[in-house]
Design a protein around this motif. Structure first.
Motif, short mmCIF file in Angstrom:
data_model
loop_
_atom_site.label_atom_id
_atom_site.label_comp_id
_atom_site.label_asym_id
_atom_site.label_seq_id
_atom_site.Cartn_x
_atom_site.Cartn_y
_atom_site.Cartn_z
N GLY A 117 7.93 -2.34 -11.95
CA GLY A 117 8.40 -1.17 -11.21
C GLY A 117 7.41 -0.65 -10.20
N GLY A 118 6.47 -1.49 -9.78
CA GLY A 118 5.50 -1.08 -8.76
C GLY A 118 4.36 -0.27 -9.35
N LEU A 119 3.84 0.64 -8.55
CA LEU A 119 2.72 1.49 -8.96
C LEU A 119 3.21 2.92 -9.13
CD1 LEU A 119 -0.44 1.63 -9.33
CD2 LEU A 119 -0.52 2.38 -6.94
N PRO A 120 2.98 3.52 -10.30
CA PRO A 120 3.41 4.92 -10.49
C PRO A 120 2.47 5.88 -9.77
CG PRO A 120 2.21 4.17 -12.41
CD PRO A 120 2.33 2.97 -11.49
N VAL A 131 2.61 7.87 -3.57
CA VAL A 131 2.68 7.43 -2.18
C VAL A 131 3.86 6.50 -1.93
CG1 VAL A 131 0.23 7.75 -1.64
CG2 VAL A 131 0.97 5.64 -2.74
N GLY A 132 4.79 6.44 -2.87
CA GLY A 132 6.02 5.69 -2.66
C GLY A 132 5.79 4.23 -2.37
N TRP A 133 6.42 3.74 -1.30
CA TRP A 133 6.32 2.32 -0.96
C TRP A 133 4.91 1.92 -0.57
CZ3 TRP A 133 9.67 -1.18 -2.28
CH2 TRP A 133 10.99 -0.79 -2.52
N TRP A 134 4.14 2.87 -0.03
CA TRP A 134 2.74 2.55 0.27
C TRP A 134 1.98 2.20 -1.01
CZ3 TRP A 134 1.33 1.33 4.93
CH2 TRP A 134 2.01 1.87 6.03
N GLY A 135 2.34 2.88 -2.08
CA GLY A 135 1.71 2.57 -3.36
C GLY A 135 2.06 1.18 -3.84
N HIS A 136 3.32 0.77 -3.63
CA HIS A 136 3.72 -0.58 -4.02
C HIS A 136 3.00 -1.63 -3.17
CE1 HIS A 136 6.46 1.56 -6.40
NE2 HIS A 136 7.49 1.62 -5.56
N ALA A 137 2.83 -1.32 -1.87
CA ALA A 137 2.09 -2.24 -1.00
C ALA A 137 0.64 -2.36 -1.44
CB ALA A 137 2.16 -1.76 0.45
N PHE A 138 0.05 -1.22 -1.81
CA PHE A 138 -1.32 -1.25 -2.32
C PHE A 138 -1.40 -2.10 -3.59
CE2 PHE A 138 -4.26 0.44 -5.50
CZ PHE A 138 -5.47 0.28 -4.85
N ALA A 139 -0.43 -1.92 -4.49
CA ALA A 139 -0.43 -2.68 -5.73
C ALA A 139 -0.28 -4.17 -5.47
CB ALA A 139 0.70 -2.19 -6.64
N LEU A 140 0.51 -4.53 -4.45
CA LEU A 140 0.68 -5.93 -4.10
C LEU A 140 -0.66 -6.55 -3.68
CD1 LEU A 140 2.93 -8.15 -3.55
CD2 LEU A 140 2.79 -7.44 -1.17
#
Length: 338
Positions: A117-120, A131-140
Motif C-alpha cells: 500500500g505504498g508509504l504511510p 505526502v501522498g503519491w510523492w511518498g510512494h515515489a520516495f518509497a519506490l
C-alpha cells in the motif's frame, strides 16, 4: 506460534546448500577473480547467496502454519525477492545490462508497494506528514536504492551477512518491545538462513554471496522496514536506524562520487569499509567493527525510538551523525590514489 524447532533446520539446510553451491561454482568456474577494483586477493567462488533465498522462502510456510502465506507482506516479499534473486543469478552467471537490471529493480519495488500500500504518513518532529503519491515515489526509490546499496556493500568477507543477521535480530527485538512478536517470525528466520551461509562466508570467505543473495537481502530488508512503517512510525525509524551503517556508507560514497562527476555505475573500491579493510590489511576487524556498531550504538537507539522515548527523526539524526563522521574519516567516496 512460531515453530522454533524449524529455525535450527533453517541454519543447517542453508549451510549444506551453500556447500553444494560452492562445489557447483567451482565446477562451472563461477569465480570472482581479483582485479584492481577488488577487496580480496584469492580467486573465490560466488553465488552462495542463492542458499539464503531458497531456504528462507521454503521455510516461510512452516514457520507459523500457512498463515504467513496469506499476508500481503508475504506476497510482496516472495514476488519481489524471487524476481531480484533470479536477476542476480543470471548476472552472476553471465552479464545482464545495467538498464535491464535497473528495470527489474523498479518493477520489483513497484510490486512491493502494490501489496504493502505504498508509504504511510510519517512523523517528523511530532508532526504527521502524508505526502501522498510523492511518498510512494520516495518509497519506490528507497527500495531500489536499498537493494543496490546492499550489493555495493557486499565487498568484503562476512560484512553483508553480519549486517543482515544483526539488523534482522534487532528488528525482531523492536517488534517484541511493541508486543508484535508474530512479526518477528520472518526477520528471525532470515537471520537463521544467513547464519548458515555465514559459516562459509566468515573471513576468510570460502564463497561469496553474489548478486542473487545481496539483492535479495536488500529488497527483503526494505519490505520489512516498510511493513514496520504501517505498524508504527517509530518502528519505521527504528529499522532505518538499524540499517544506518550500510545506508550512510553507500550514500556518502555515491554523493561524493557524483560531485566529482564520476560514472557511479562503474566498479570502484572507494567505500569507507573498503578503505578501512585496506588500512587494517584484513577484513575481519571491519566486519566485527560493523557488528559492534550495530549492537552497541544503533540497536539501543532504535529501541529508545521504538518505545517512544525519543522522537524518531531526532533519533535518526543522533544515530547517523557519528556514522557520517566515521565514513568521512575512512574516506568514503574519496578518489583512489593510483
Amino acid at each position: 506460534m512460531i515453530a522454533w524447532t524449524i529455525l535450527p533446520l533453517v541454519v543447517v539446510l542453508s549451510w549444506l546448500m551453500t556447500g553444494a553451491l560452492r562445489r557447483y561454482a567451482l565446477a562451472r568456474s563461477i569465480i570472482d577473480v581479483p582485479n584492481a577494483r577488488s577487496s580480496h586477493t584469492i580467486p573465490t567462488p560466488r553465488g552462495g547467496g542463492v542458499a539464503i533465498v531458497v531456504v528462507f522462502l521454503l521455510a516461510i510456510p512452516f514457520l507459523s502454519g500457512f498463515d504467513l502465506l496469506q499476508s500481503d507482506a508475504a506476497f510482496a516479499l516472495v514476488g519481489a525477492g524471487l524476481g531480484i534473486a533470479l536477476l542476480g543469478f543470471l548476472d552472476d552467471h553471465g552479464h545482464v545490462a545495467a538498464r535491464w537490471r535497473l528495470l527489474g529493480h523498479f518493477l520489483s519495488a513497484a510490486w512491493v508497494l502494490y501489496w504493502l500500500g505504498g508509504l504511510p504518513a510519517v512523523m517528523v518532529f511530532g508532526h504527521a506528514v502524508d505526502v501522498g503519491w510523492w511518498g510512494h515515489a520516495f518509497a519506490l526509490f528507497y527500495l531500489v536504492w536499498l537493494l543496490n546499496l546492499y550489493n555495493f556493500m557486499d565487498g568484503i568477507d562476512g560484512l553483508a551477512s553480519i549486517e543482515a543477521i544483526s539488523v534482522c535480530l534487532g528488528g525482531a527485538l523492536l517488534y517484541s518491545l511493541l508486543n508484535q512478536q508474530a512479526l518477528a517470525v520472518l526477520p528471525i528466520s532470515l537471520a537463521c538462513a544467513v547464519l548458515g551461509f555465514l559459516i562459509w562466508n566468515f573471513p576468510p570467505a570460502k564463497i561469496f554471496m553474489g548478486d542473487a543473495g545481496s539483492g535479495f537481502l536488500g529488497i527483503t530488508l526494505g519490505v520489512f522496514s516498510l511493513q514496520a512503517a504501517w505498524i508504527s512510525p517509530s518502528l519505521f525509524y527504528g529499522w532505518l536506524i538499524l540499517l544506518g551503517v550500510f545506508i550512510v556508507d553507500a550514500t556518502a560514497t555515491l554523493l561524493r562520487r557524483l560531485l566529482r562527476g564520476e560514472k557511479v555505475y562503474e566498479a570502484h573500491r572507494s567505500h569507507a569499509y573498503q578503505y578501512a579493510s585496506r588500512q587494517y590489511a584484513r577484513h575481519l576487524p571491519v566486519t566485527l567493527g560493523v557488528l559492534f556498531i550495530n549492537v552497541l550504538w544503533l540497536l539501543p537507539l532504535a529501541c529508545v525510538v521504538t518505545l517512544g522515548l525519543l522522537d524518531g527523526a531526532l533519533g535518526l539524526i543522533i544515530a547517523y551523525v557519528p556514522l557520517v563522521l566515521l565514513a568521512l574519516k575512512y574516506r568514503a567516496g574519496q578518489a583512489e590514489i593510483r
